[in-house]
Scaffold this motif. Structure first.
Motif, PDB file in Angstrom:
ATOM      1  N   MET A 115      12.440 -11.397  -1.482  1.00 35.63           N
ATOM      2  CA  MET A 115      11.590 -10.420  -0.815  1.00 35.63           C
ATOM      3  C   MET A 115      12.429  -9.226  -0.351  1.00 35.63           C
ATOM      4  SD  MET A 115       9.308 -10.827   2.621  1.00 35.63           S
ATOM      5  CE  MET A 115      10.777 -11.330   3.486  1.00 35.63           C
ATOM      6  N   ILE A 116      13.609  -9.494   0.184  1.00 39.84           N
ATOM      7  CA  ILE A 116      14.505  -8.435   0.655  1.00 39.84           C
ATOM      8  C   ILE A 116      14.903  -7.527  -0.516  1.00 39.84           C
ATOM      9  CG2 ILE A 116      16.811  -7.992   1.601  1.00 39.84           C
ATOM     10  CD1 ILE A 116      14.678  -8.950   3.667  1.00 39.84           C
ATOM     11  N   MET A 117      15.244  -8.129  -1.639  1.00 38.06           N
ATOM     12  CA  MET A 117      15.632  -7.346  -2.822  1.00 38.06           C
ATOM     13  C   MET A 117      14.451  -6.512  -3.330  1.00 38.06           C
ATOM     14  SD  MET A 117      18.771  -7.877  -2.951  1.00 38.06           S
ATOM     15  CE  MET A 117      19.127  -6.966  -4.429  1.00 38.06           C
ATOM     16  N   MET A 118      13.255  -7.085  -3.299  1.00 41.77           N
ATOM     17  CA  MET A 118      12.069  -6.353  -3.724  1.00 41.77           C
ATOM     18  C   MET A 118      11.837  -5.145  -2.815  1.00 41.77           C
ATOM     19  SD  MET A 118       8.576  -5.737  -2.883  1.00 41.77           S
ATOM     20  CE  MET A 118       8.357  -6.908  -1.592  1.00 41.77           C
ATOM     21  N   LEU A 119      12.009  -5.323  -1.516  1.00 43.80           N
ATOM     22  CA  LEU A 119      11.837  -4.204  -0.584  1.00 43.80           C
ATOM     23  C   LEU A 119      12.873  -3.111  -0.831  1.00 43.80           C
ATOM     24  CD1 LEU A 119      11.061  -6.169   2.693  1.00 43.80           C
ATOM     25  CD2 LEU A 119       9.512  -4.615   1.485  1.00 43.80           C
ATOM     26  N   THR A 146       0.847  -1.178   0.000  1.00 41.04           N
ATOM     27  CA  THR A 146       0.000   0.000   0.000  1.00 41.04           C
ATOM     28  C   THR A 146       0.886   1.232   0.000  1.00 41.04           C
ATOM     29  OG1 THR A 146      -1.642  -1.198   1.259  1.00 41.04           O
ATOM     30  CG2 THR A 146      -1.835   1.184   1.240  1.00 41.04           C
ATOM     31  N   HIS A 147       0.504   2.247  -0.726  1.00 43.74           N
ATOM     32  CA  HIS A 147       1.349   3.428  -0.863  1.00 43.74           C
ATOM     33  C   HIS A 147       0.893   4.590  -0.003  1.00 43.74           C
ATOM     34  CE1 HIS A 147       2.595   1.679  -4.933  1.00 43.74           C
ATOM     35  NE2 HIS A 147       3.354   1.243  -3.970  1.00 43.74           N
ATOM     36  N   SER A 148       0.593   4.362   1.238  1.00 45.99           N
ATOM     37  CA  SER A 148       0.324   5.458   2.162  1.00 45.99           C
ATOM     38  C   SER A 148       1.552   5.598   3.042  1.00 45.99           C
ATOM     39  CB  SER A 148      -0.911   5.161   3.007  1.00 45.99           C
ATOM     40  OG  SER A 148      -0.721   3.989   3.740  1.00 45.99           O
ATOM     41  N   ALA A 149       1.983   6.810   3.227  1.00 40.92           N
ATOM     42  CA  ALA A 149       3.233   7.048   3.952  1.00 40.92           C
ATOM     43  C   ALA A 149       3.056   6.865   5.440  1.00 40.92           C
ATOM     44  CB  ALA A 149       3.726   8.452   3.659  1.00 40.92           C
ATOM     45  N   GLU A 174      14.713   6.342  -6.028  1.00 44.94           N
ATOM     46  CA  GLU A 174      14.143   6.455  -7.369  1.00 44.94           C
ATOM     47  C   GLU A 174      12.695   5.968  -7.411  1.00 44.94           C
ATOM     48  OE1 GLU A 174      14.877   4.759 -11.882  1.00 44.94           O
ATOM     49  OE2 GLU A 174      16.472   4.559 -10.403  1.00 44.94           O
ATOM     50  N   GLU A 175      12.441   4.812  -6.839  1.00 42.82           N
ATOM     51  CA  GLU A 175      11.075   4.276  -6.848  1.00 42.82           C
ATOM     52  C   GLU A 175      10.129   5.132  -6.004  1.00 42.82           C
ATOM     53  OE1 GLU A 175       9.514   1.773  -8.609  1.00 42.82           O
ATOM     54  OE2 GLU A 175      11.381   1.913  -9.735  1.00 42.82           O
ATOM     55  N   GLN A 176      10.595   5.589  -4.846  1.00 44.50           N
ATOM     56  CA  GLN A 176       9.731   6.433  -4.017  1.00 44.50           C
ATOM     57  C   GLN A 176       9.336   7.708  -4.754  1.00 44.50           C
ATOM     58  OE1 GLN A 176      10.276   7.051   0.216  1.00 44.50           O
ATOM     59  NE2 GLN A 176      11.905   5.522   0.208  1.00 44.50           N
ATOM     60  N   SER A 177      10.241   8.243  -5.573  1.00 43.35           N
ATOM     61  CA  SER A 177       9.905   9.463  -6.317  1.00 43.35           C
ATOM     62  C   SER A 177       8.771   9.199  -7.305  1.00 43.35           C
ATOM     63  CB  SER A 177      11.134  10.015  -7.036  1.00 43.35           C
ATOM     64  OG  SER A 177      11.517   9.181  -8.108  1.00 43.35           O
ATOM     65  N   ARG A 178       8.598   7.944  -7.709  1.00 42.76           N
ATOM     66  CA  ARG A 178       7.514   7.587  -8.634  1.00 42.76           C
ATOM     67  C   ARG A 178       6.175   7.467  -7.916  1.00 42.76           C
ATOM     68  NH1 ARG A 178      11.314   3.466 -11.519  1.00 42.76           N
ATOM     69  NH2 ARG A 178      12.227   4.870 -13.027  1.00 42.76           N
ATOM     70  N   GLN A 190       6.858  14.435  -2.594  1.00 47.68           N
ATOM     71  CA  GLN A 190       7.065  14.216  -1.158  1.00 47.68           C
ATOM     72  C   GLN A 190       8.520  13.832  -0.908  1.00 47.68           C
ATOM     73  OE1 GLN A 190       3.962  11.816   0.852  1.00 47.68           O
ATOM     74  NE2 GLN A 190       3.064  11.634  -1.188  1.00 47.68           N
ATOM     75  N   GLU A 191       8.981  14.158   0.272  1.00 46.12           N
ATOM     76  CA  GLU A 191      10.326  13.744   0.669  1.00 46.12           C
ATOM     77  C   GLU A 191      10.374  12.222   0.740  1.00 46.12           C
ATOM     78  OE1 GLU A 191      13.233  15.463   1.406  1.00 46.12           O
ATOM     79  OE2 GLU A 191      12.160  17.162   0.507  1.00 46.12           O
ATOM     80  N   PRO A 192      11.452  11.617   0.273  1.00 45.89           N
ATOM     81  CA  PRO A 192      11.552  10.155   0.393  1.00 45.89           C
ATOM     82  C   PRO A 192      11.675   9.754   1.860  1.00 45.89           C
ATOM     83  CG  PRO A 192      13.581  11.089  -0.482  1.00 45.89           C
ATOM     84  CD  PRO A 192      12.605  12.207  -0.380  1.00 45.89           C
ATOM     85  N   LEU A 193      11.143   8.602   2.152  1.00 46.40           N
ATOM     86  CA  LEU A 193      11.222   8.055   3.506  1.00 46.40           C
ATOM     87  C   LEU A 193      12.554   7.341   3.693  1.00 46.40           C
ATOM     88  CD1 LEU A 193       7.657   6.501   3.608  1.00 46.40           C
ATOM     89  CD2 LEU A 193       8.403   8.563   4.808  1.00 46.40           C
ATOM     90  N   GLY A 194      13.143   7.516   4.858  1.00 47.12           N
ATOM     91  CA  GLY A 194      14.338   6.756   5.196  1.00 47.12           C
ATOM     92  C   GLY A 194      13.932   5.365   5.644  1.00 47.12           C
ATOM     93  N   TRP A 195      14.851   4.411   5.539  1.00 43.82           N
ATOM     94  CA  TRP A 195      14.531   3.041   5.944  1.00 43.82           C
ATOM     95  C   TRP A 195      14.153   2.969   7.416  1.00 43.82           C
ATOM     96  CZ3 TRP A 195      18.798  -0.341   3.229  1.00 43.82           C
ATOM     97  CH2 TRP A 195      18.544  -0.370   1.862  1.00 43.82           C
TER      98      TRP A 195
END
Length: 141
Positions: A98-102, A2-5, A109-113, A118-123
């Motif tokens: 699964m780890i690589m997918m995460l 889900t793409h909710s921050a 780059e993906e978060q910008s899409r 919005q500011e990217p989230l840190g891990w």
């Protein structure tokens, strides 16, 4: 996913609520994998990770409950009521897939899409609810 921050607010929920047992992406990618190198070396499936690691490291509790007990209630390893991403995955594929997918999904780059403007989230701000860590694998329901 889900793409909710996720936000930094710790919601006032019962500690048994699902939102208390998501783990930080930073902990999952760095600490959990580093502490269990066999996951990578033997390319274990998720089912094997449960059998060979999670069941051996926990005693009639979930990995999350073990972390609550050993890391303390203020640790940021666990979501403790924060928003989280619920991850659906298969147990028959390598855990490292699964780890690589995460890593890819939460890359800058993906978060910008999927988080445009919005500011990217840190891990350390991203929490993942993963059944094998959140649920008691000794008595799965």
């Amino acid at each position: 996913i889900t793409h909710s921050a996720p936000d930094a607010i710790i919601h006032d929920r019962d500690p048994g609520h699902i939102s208390y047992c998501a783990v930080s992406l930073e902990w999952l990618l760095e600490d959990f994998i580093a502490a269990n190198p066999v996951i990578v070396h033997k390319n274990l499936t998720t089912k094997q990770v449960v059998k060979d690691i999670i069941l051996k490291q926990t005693k009639n509790e979930s990995y999350c409950e073990m972390l609550q007990r050993t890391k303390g209630p203020r640790s940021d390893v666990l979501s403790r009521g924060r928003s989280f991403y619920y991850l659906s995955h298969t147990w028959t594929r390598p855990f490292t897939e699964m780890i690589m997918m995460l890593k890819e999904h939460f890359s800058l780059e993906e978060q910008s899409r999927w988080r445009p403007g919005q500011e990217p989230l840190g891990w350390d701000e991203i929490y993942i609810w993963l059944d094998v860590l959140a649920m008691n694998q000794h008595t799965p329901k």
